[in-house]
Design a protein around this motif. Structure first.
Motif, PDB file in Angstrom:
ATOM      1  N   LEU A   8       0.661  -1.182   0.100  1.00  0.00           N
ATOM      2  CA  LEU A   8       0.011  -0.031  -0.116  1.00  0.00           C
ATOM      3  C   LEU A   8       0.939   1.172   0.058  1.00  0.00           C
ATOM      4  O   LEU A   8       1.091   1.848   1.004  1.00  0.00           O
ATOM      5  CB  LEU A   8      -0.775   0.107   1.163  1.00  0.00           C
ATOM      6  CG  LEU A   8      -1.762  -1.173   1.305  1.00  0.00           C
ATOM      7  CD1 LEU A   8      -2.707  -1.242   2.539  1.00  0.00           C
ATOM      8  CD2 LEU A   8      -2.747  -0.900   0.037  1.00  0.00           C
ATOM      9  N   SER A  10       0.184   4.177  -1.359  1.00  0.00           N
ATOM     10  CA  SER A  10      -0.598   5.260  -1.153  1.00  0.00           C
ATOM     11  C   SER A  10      -1.323   5.552   0.234  1.00  0.00           C
ATOM     12  O   SER A  10      -1.845   6.653   0.592  1.00  0.00           O
ATOM     13  CB  SER A  10      -1.614   5.450  -2.286  1.00  0.00           C
ATOM     14  OG  SER A  10      -2.603   4.226  -2.115  1.00  0.00           O
ATOM     15  N   LEU A  11      -1.710   4.430   0.986  1.00  0.00           N
ATOM     16  CA  LEU A  11      -2.310   4.556   2.065  1.00  0.00           C
ATOM     17  C   LEU A  11      -1.603   5.548   3.077  1.00  0.00           C
ATOM     18  O   LEU A  11      -2.250   6.253   3.869  1.00  0.00           O
ATOM     19  CB  LEU A  11      -2.384   3.148   3.007  1.00  0.00           C
ATOM     20  CG  LEU A  11      -3.178   3.053   4.199  1.00  0.00           C
ATOM     21  CD1 LEU A  11      -4.539   3.642   3.990  1.00  0.00           C
ATOM     22  CD2 LEU A  11      -3.402   1.552   4.641  1.00  0.00           C
ATOM     23  N   LEU A  14      -2.521   8.943   2.421  1.00  0.00           N
ATOM     24  CA  LEU A  14      -3.970   9.153   3.121  1.00  0.00           C
ATOM     25  C   LEU A  14      -3.850   9.651   4.358  1.00  0.00           C
ATOM     26  O   LEU A  14      -4.651  10.415   4.856  1.00  0.00           O
ATOM     27  CB  LEU A  14      -4.773   7.894   2.827  1.00  0.00           C
ATOM     28  CG  LEU A  14      -5.837   7.786   1.704  1.00  0.00           C
ATOM     29  CD1 LEU A  14      -6.090   6.371   1.796  1.00  0.00           C
ATOM     30  CD2 LEU A  14      -6.824   8.761   2.098  1.00  0.00           C
ATOM     31  N   ALA A  45      -4.703  12.626  -4.432  1.00  0.00           N
ATOM     32  CA  ALA A  45      -3.650  11.870  -5.040  1.00  0.00           C
ATOM     33  C   ALA A  45      -2.501  12.638  -5.391  1.00  0.00           C
ATOM     34  O   ALA A  45      -2.699  13.387  -6.387  1.00  0.00           O
ATOM     35  CB  ALA A  45      -4.259  10.844  -5.742  1.00  0.00           C
ATOM     36  N   TYR A 107      -2.164   5.427 -10.442  1.00  0.00           N
ATOM     37  CA  TYR A 107      -2.047   5.684  -9.330  1.00  0.00           C
ATOM     38  C   TYR A 107      -3.216   4.695  -8.390  1.00  0.00           C
ATOM     39  O   TYR A 107      -3.993   4.477  -8.435  1.00  0.00           O
ATOM     40  CB  TYR A 107      -2.552   7.116  -8.746  1.00  0.00           C
ATOM     41  CG  TYR A 107      -2.286   7.482  -7.290  1.00  0.00           C
ATOM     42  CD1 TYR A 107      -1.456   8.051  -6.745  1.00  0.00           C
ATOM     43  CD2 TYR A 107      -3.556   7.107  -6.302  1.00  0.00           C
ATOM     44  CE1 TYR A 107      -1.376   8.298  -5.471  1.00  0.00           C
ATOM     45  CE2 TYR A 107      -3.269   7.715  -5.017  1.00  0.00           C
ATOM     46  CZ  TYR A 107      -2.121   8.330  -4.575  1.00  0.00           C
ATOM     47  OH  TYR A 107      -2.298   8.598  -3.244  1.00  0.00           O
ATOM     48  N   THR A 108      -2.619   3.884  -7.539  1.00  0.00           N
ATOM     49  CA  THR A 108      -3.622   2.629  -6.898  1.00  0.00           C
ATOM     50  C   THR A 108      -3.591   2.863  -5.347  1.00  0.00           C
ATOM     51  O   THR A 108      -2.531   3.585  -4.447  1.00  0.00           O
ATOM     52  CB  THR A 108      -2.683   1.422  -7.073  1.00  0.00           C
ATOM     53  OG1 THR A 108      -2.467   1.166  -8.522  1.00  0.00           O
ATOM     54  CG2 THR A 108      -3.431   0.346  -6.347  1.00  0.00           C
ATOM     55  N   TYR A 109      -4.711   2.770  -4.982  1.00  0.00           N
ATOM     56  CA  TYR A 109      -5.123   3.155  -3.703  1.00  0.00           C
ATOM     57  C   TYR A 109      -6.143   2.166  -3.090  1.00  0.00           C
ATOM     58  O   TYR A 109      -6.704   1.339  -3.922  1.00  0.00           O
ATOM     59  CB  TYR A 109      -5.535   4.387  -3.339  1.00  0.00           C
ATOM     60  CG  TYR A 109      -6.877   4.941  -4.030  1.00  0.00           C
ATOM     61  CD1 TYR A 109      -7.954   4.779  -3.503  1.00  0.00           C
ATOM     62  CD2 TYR A 109      -6.806   5.262  -5.576  1.00  0.00           C
ATOM     63  CE1 TYR A 109      -9.311   4.866  -4.250  1.00  0.00           C
ATOM     64  CE2 TYR A 109      -8.002   5.451  -6.208  1.00  0.00           C
ATOM     65  CZ  TYR A 109      -9.290   5.385  -5.413  1.00  0.00           C
ATOM     66  OH  TYR A 109     -10.373   5.323  -6.112  1.00  0.00           O
TER      67      TYR A 109
END
Length: 130
Positions: A8, A10-11, A14, A45, A107-109
C-alpha cells in the motif's frame, strides 16, 4: 483480500499527509459513535511528475473501546487497545492527469470494503501510543 497482503504505497499518504476529509454526514451522531465503519473520504492523490487529483473513496473511521488495568505481575498493566482498521479492501487504480512523458500516470489506492475494531498492525496502520 486482507490488507496485510497488499503493498500500500498510497495508504500512508492518506493517513500521514492529513489530506483526508469527511465528505458526507449520516444520521449517526459521530461525536458519540463507538465502533468502526466504512465512511466516504476525499483525499488529494499526488505523484512526482503529475498533477494532483482529488479522489473520493471509502475508508475506515471510528473509535473502538479500549481499557487498561493495573496488575501485580510485570509489565504491571493489562492493556486492551483496539483501533478501527481495514478488514477487507479492494485496490482501485486511476490515471493522474498531466503527467510528464517519463512518468507512469497510474495511481493505486485501497478502498475499504469492511472495517472492524482490532489490534493495531504496524505493517498496515500508523499505530501511535500515548
Amino acid at each position: 483480500m486482507k490488507l496485510r497482503h497488499v503493498v500500500l504505497g498510497s495508504l500512508p499518504l492518506l493517513i500521514l499527509a492529513g489530506l483526508v476529509s469527511p465528505l458526507k454526514t449520516s444520521t449517526i451522531n459521530l461525536h458519540t459513535f463507538i465502533g468502526c465503519a466504512v465512511r466516504e473520504f476525499t483525499f488529494l492523490a499526488r505523484k512526482p511528475g503529475c498533477k494532483g487529483m482529488r479522489i473520493t473513496t471509502d475508508a475506515c473511521w471510528g473509535r473502538c473501546e479500549t481499557w487498561e488495568k493495573p496488575v501485580l505481575d510485570p509489565p504491571y498493566i493489562d492493556a486492551h487497545h483496539r483501533v478501527c482498521t481495514y478488514n477487507e479492501t479492494k485496490l482501485v487504480t486511476v490515471k493522474l492527469p498531466n503527467c510528464a512523458a517519463a512518468v507512469d500516470p497510474s495511481y493505486t489506492y485501497p478502498m475499504a470494503i469492511r472495517c472492524d475494531c482490532g489490534v493495531c498492525a504496524t505493517a498496515t496502520t500508523e499505530c501511535e501510543t500515548v
